[in-house]
Each structure stands twice: as C-alpha cells, then as structure tokens.
Design a protein around this motif. Structure first.
Motif, PDB file in Angstrom:
ATOM      1  N   VAL A  69       1.442  -1.022  -0.382  1.00 61.40           N
ATOM      2  CA  VAL A  69      -0.222  -0.040   0.112  1.00 61.40           C
ATOM      3  C   VAL A  69       1.178   0.871   0.258  1.00 61.40           C
ATOM      4  O   VAL A  69       1.515   1.776   1.409  1.00 61.40           O
ATOM      5  CB  VAL A  69      -1.041   0.470   1.730  1.00 61.40           C
ATOM      6  CG1 VAL A  69      -1.876   1.385   1.394  1.00 61.40           C
ATOM      7  CG2 VAL A  69      -1.895  -1.058   1.381  1.00 61.40           C
ATOM      8  N   TRP A  86      -0.989  -1.337  -3.990  1.00 60.94           N
ATOM      9  CA  TRP A  86      -1.989  -0.220  -4.500  1.00 60.94           C
ATOM     10  C   TRP A  86      -1.601   1.374  -4.021  1.00 60.94           C
ATOM     11  O   TRP A  86      -0.540   1.308  -3.254  1.00 60.94           O
ATOM     12  CB  TRP A  86      -2.868  -0.504  -2.849  1.00 60.94           C
ATOM     13  CG  TRP A  86      -4.389  -1.454  -3.360  1.00 60.94           C
ATOM     14  CD1 TRP A  86      -5.168  -1.425  -3.676  1.00 60.94           C
ATOM     15  CD2 TRP A  86      -3.965  -2.782  -2.422  1.00 60.94           C
ATOM     16  NE1 TRP A  86      -6.062  -2.869  -3.826  1.00 60.94           N
ATOM     17  CE2 TRP A  86      -5.474  -4.214  -2.853  1.00 60.94           C
ATOM     18  CE3 TRP A  86      -2.856  -3.206  -1.516  1.00 60.94           C
ATOM     19  CZ2 TRP A  86      -5.494  -5.307  -2.167  1.00 60.94           C
ATOM     20  CZ3 TRP A  86      -3.083  -4.632  -0.617  1.00 60.94           C
ATOM     21  CH2 TRP A  86      -4.156  -5.311  -1.752  1.00 60.94           C
ATOM     22  N   GLY A 108      -4.431   8.962   3.112  1.00 62.96           N
ATOM     23  CA  GLY A 108      -4.766   8.019   2.182  1.00 62.96           C
ATOM     24  C   GLY A 108      -5.747   6.825   3.074  1.00 62.96           C
ATOM     25  O   GLY A 108      -6.535   6.489   4.201  1.00 62.96           O
ATOM     26  N   VAL A 130      -7.236   3.885   2.097  1.00 62.70           N
ATOM     27  CA  VAL A 130      -7.082   2.865   2.704  1.00 62.70           C
ATOM     28  C   VAL A 130      -5.848   2.720   4.235  1.00 62.70           C
ATOM     29  O   VAL A 130      -6.416   2.255   5.516  1.00 62.70           O
ATOM     30  CB  VAL A 130      -5.974   1.195   2.065  1.00 62.70           C
ATOM     31  CG1 VAL A 130      -5.685   0.134   2.328  1.00 62.70           C
ATOM     32  CG2 VAL A 130      -6.542   1.121   0.866  1.00 62.70           C
ATOM     33  N   SER A 144       2.245   5.474  -0.228  1.00 64.75           N
ATOM     34  CA  SER A 144       2.033   6.699   0.399  1.00 64.75           C
ATOM     35  C   SER A 144       2.169   7.556  -0.372  1.00 64.75           C
ATOM     36  O   SER A 144       2.511   8.648  -0.207  1.00 64.75           O
ATOM     37  CB  SER A 144       1.734   6.764   1.723  1.00 64.75           C
ATOM     38  OG  SER A 144       3.216   6.596   2.170  1.00 64.75           O
ATOM     39  N   ASP A 157      -2.488   4.694  -2.275  1.00 62.35           N
ATOM     40  CA  ASP A 157      -2.952   5.040  -1.705  1.00 62.35           C
ATOM     41  C   ASP A 157      -2.764   6.235  -1.376  1.00 62.35           C
ATOM     42  O   ASP A 157      -3.422   6.513  -0.242  1.00 62.35           O
ATOM     43  CB  ASP A 157      -3.138   3.918  -0.627  1.00 62.35           C
ATOM     44  CG  ASP A 157      -4.133   5.318   0.618  1.00 62.35           C
ATOM     45  OD1 ASP A 157      -5.337   4.613   0.059  1.00 62.35           O
ATOM     46  OD2 ASP A 157      -3.892   4.664   1.807  1.00 62.35           O
TER      47      ASP A 157
END
Length: 429
Positions: free
Chosen positions: A319, A343, A359, A361, A321, A345
């Motif tokens: 994830v 992902w 973000g 998530v 950032s 995010d």
C-alpha cells in the motif's frame, strides 16, 4: 491565585474521582476487591490549571495577565508537596498541563522566554532530572508558537496507567494484563484533566487503549470483556457512542486473531483488485512509501523473502503512500523497490493540510507509523503486526515450516489411504 467559576466547577467534579484514584494509586483494594492498583502520580489527581476551553481562541495570543496566572499555576503545581515527593514522575504531568493551555494561543517572544527561563530553572533546582526537564524545554518551542493541535494529557500518564508496557510475554495477553489495561483506562478517564475536556480526552484514551491490543493476541473471552466494557462506557456517555462504535470496528478487524478488513483499490497500473483475491496464501501487507527511509530499509528483506519462498504460498502486497504514483513506479523500474503488486493510496492535492499518508486505506487501517507490516494467514486472519527485518523472515520461516509439515502429513495420509485400499483389493482377490 483565584480560580475562575468554570475552573472551580471542574475542581468539584474532579474531587469525586480523586478519592477513587488515590485508592488505586496507593494500592488499596476497590469495593469489588479485585481490580489491580494503578499507580498514577498524585500530581495528576488534582486540577491545577483553568479549563483548556479558555485557551482555544485560535490565532489570538494571551494577554500578560492571563499568562501570569498560567505561569503561577505552573509554579504552584511544580512546588506542591505531592510533586516534590515524587518529582521524577510529576514533572511531565505538571508541565504537560501547562503546554495544553499554550498549544493554540500564540505566545509573544517575551512570554516564550519567560516560560523557557522557568523550565531551565527547574533543571537547576532538580539537577538529577535534567534530562527529563530538557525534553520539556525542547517541546516548549513547538507549543509556544501556536501549535494547531492540543496535546492529549494521557501521554503524560499513560506509562503509569499501563506500567506493563506494550508487549505481553510470548505475544499473548493474559487475563491479569487485560484487567490492568481496563483499570488503567478507567483511572485515566477519571483524571481532572480528562473530566475538564472529556469528549476530546476520552476519545484519545479509547483510541490509545484499543491500539495497544495490536501488540498481542487476545482471546475470544477477553475480547467479549473488552467490548462489554466499551458498551458500558457508551451507555454512560452516549455523546461518545460513535467513537465507541469506531473502536469496536478496530477490535473486530485490526488486531491479531481477527480476519483483516478488506482492501479494495487500483494497483499502479490502474487495475482494481482486492485483498480477498489472495485468500489461500500467507499475505504480507506492507504500508510503505519512497519518502520513508525505514520503509526503504525493509526492501532487501522483502526481496530475500520473495526469492526464498517463491515456491510457497506467500504473497507480498503493498500500500503505497507517495504523493505521486510515478515515484514508486520509477523505484520499481530501477530495481530498488521490490516488484510486488501495490495499491496506490497517496494524495496529490495541493491543500497543505492533506498529506499523502492520509489515504483511504491507511486511514481505515489507522496506520500512524511507517512502515506498517501485517502478516495474514491463509484465511485472512492477522497473525503478526510490524515484524521487520530479520523478525519478519523468522516469522515467515516458521509459517513455511508449518505449511510444509501440513503438506507432508497430508501426503503421508494419502499414501496410507492408497496403501490401505490396495491391501483391501489384494485381500479381496
């Protein structure tokens, strides 16, 4: 110094709690006779300052008369008998009460100098506490310049209420540990500084309490007790019911032993995917960013694990950032960031108040420290949180051994079953 009517009212309210807290801080049994003693410094059991609400006019400074009164309150707290009798543990609660009042109104240069001079004088009077006092001096500059967020008072007493620390032995909370955590939460909820600013302080306390549950495994029975405790709190304080509901969700989905909440979003190529698609695998979920040095420091371990266990059902998912997804894409292309599915995010809004780490998530998972690493089992249950470097490799190695052992046992059982069938067939002929 004369207290304002509001401060006097707060003092009366707090007085009802103090006798109860003193019994805990001195180790006396409660009426039930079963709750553990919570040893909170005596200075925190008394209201020394006017209500924080009097200092919340953002952008406005303090006139000299109000500042003089605030400094007098600080001196009263720092020279009180209960403070001097327990100076090491009393400095932070007493000074943090002062810092909370100067967090929003901006002090003048002269006022900042006076506050700094006073704190430096404390170091001269208590040279054995110089390191602790110097830490308060370093924080003064932050709070004296219209710091936009009022600090939570619980940071000054949390280590006393939760004296066991963060990590339970063997990673498992026993009943006595949960008892002490609940008692510590109750004690902090009744402190005068909490009562004075209840909704804000209680919200911080509840969040801190539930976040501590990430550091070990909690049983179903213990979980039920904690949830019942939160429900009782919500019934008593319906104005905080929404906060309690949020904390219940946290316990349900974000602590070890629970099935992790969903992650749905687009990867760096714009393709939508979800965490649930990887059920059946051990998943290492890594919240990271190129902006974060410690995050990049984990890359070699992740690459090693991906190569070491490439034939095993272990999957890394990221994830990211970073404010711009091109940053992580370029890092992967250079071979620096490991090439696992990620992902994005982050955020790229120009608003200075919005940062890339906020973000959806990361916010839903309440990630505050980077990197944040979750290890999930094949059913999506959270097994470990924030195992880094060699610790992560050790955890994965144990899981791989379990997988191989289960695979061997299954194969052996199948062989035995086949042999039994063949024997039956031979006997039949």
């Amino acid at each position: 110094m004369r207290k304002s009517p509001a401060a006097a009212a707060v003092g009366l309210i707090a007085a009802f709690a103090i006798g109860f807290l003193v019994s805990r801080s001195t180790g006396e049994a409660t009426a039930a006779g079963t709750e553990p003693a919570i040893d909170i410094p005596a200075v925190a059991l008394k209201s020394w300052y006017p209500p924080v609400q009097e200092f919340e006019n953002e952008g406005e400074g303090l006139d000299d008369e109000r500042f003089d009164a605030l400094m007098a309150s600080l001196d009263e707290a720092m020279t009180a008998d209960e403070t001097l009798a327990d100076i090491e543990r009393s400095i932070e609660p007493a000074v943090q009460g002062f810092f909370r009042r100067i967090a929003i109104p901006e002090l003048s240069d002269e006022q900042s100098m006076r506050a700094n001079h006073y704190l430096m004088g404390l170091a001269e009077r208590h040279p054995e506490q110089e390191t602790l006092i110097d830490r308060q001096v370093s924080m003064l500059g932050m709070y004296a310049r219209a710091y936009p967020v009022m600090p939570a008072f619980m940071t000054a007493v949390r280590s006393h209420a939760y004296a066991d620390g963060l990590y339970p032995p063997d990673g498992v909370f026993d009943d006595a540990w949960i008892d002490r955590m609940l008692a510590g939460l109750d004690a902090m909820l009744e402190l005068p500084e909490t009562v004075n600013d209840f909704e804000r302080e209680a919200g911080s306390l509840l969040r801190s309490f539930t976040q501590r549950l990430q550091y070990g495994r909690i049983s179903e029975e213990q979980t039920a007790r904690v949830l019942a405790h939160l429900d009782a709190f919500a019934e008593k304080h319906p104005e905080l019911a929404e906060v309690v509901d949020d904390r219940r969700r946290y316990i349900e989905y974000l602590i070890p032993g629970r099935v992790a909440q969903s992650v749905v979003g687009k990867d760096l190529n714009g393709v939508e995917f979800s965490l649930e698609e990887y059920r059946g695998n051990i998943v290492v979920l890594v919240f990271s960013g190129e902006w974060c040095g410690p995050c990049r420091g984990e890359y070699p371990y992740h690459r090693f694990a991906m190569e070491q266990y490439k034939d095993e059902p272990i999957v890394f998912l990221g994830v990211n950032s970073d404010a711009d997804p091109e940053v992580i894409l370029a890092s992967k292309a250079r071979g620096e960031a490991p090439d696992y599915r990620t992902w994005w995010d982050g955020h790229s809004q120009p608003d200075a108040e919005i940062v890339a780490t906020d973000g959806p998530v990361a916010t839903a998972w309440e990630v505050r420290g980077w990197p944040a690493i979750y290890v999930l089992d094949q059913e999506g249950v959270i097994l470990h949180i924030n195992k880094r470097g060699g610790e992560l490799i050790a955890v994965l190695d144990d899981l791989v051994m379990d997988i191989r052992r289960a695979r061997f046992e299954a194969e052996r059982a199948a062989e035995i079953e086949v042999a039994a069938v063949e024997t039956e067939m031979e006997d039949g002929t």
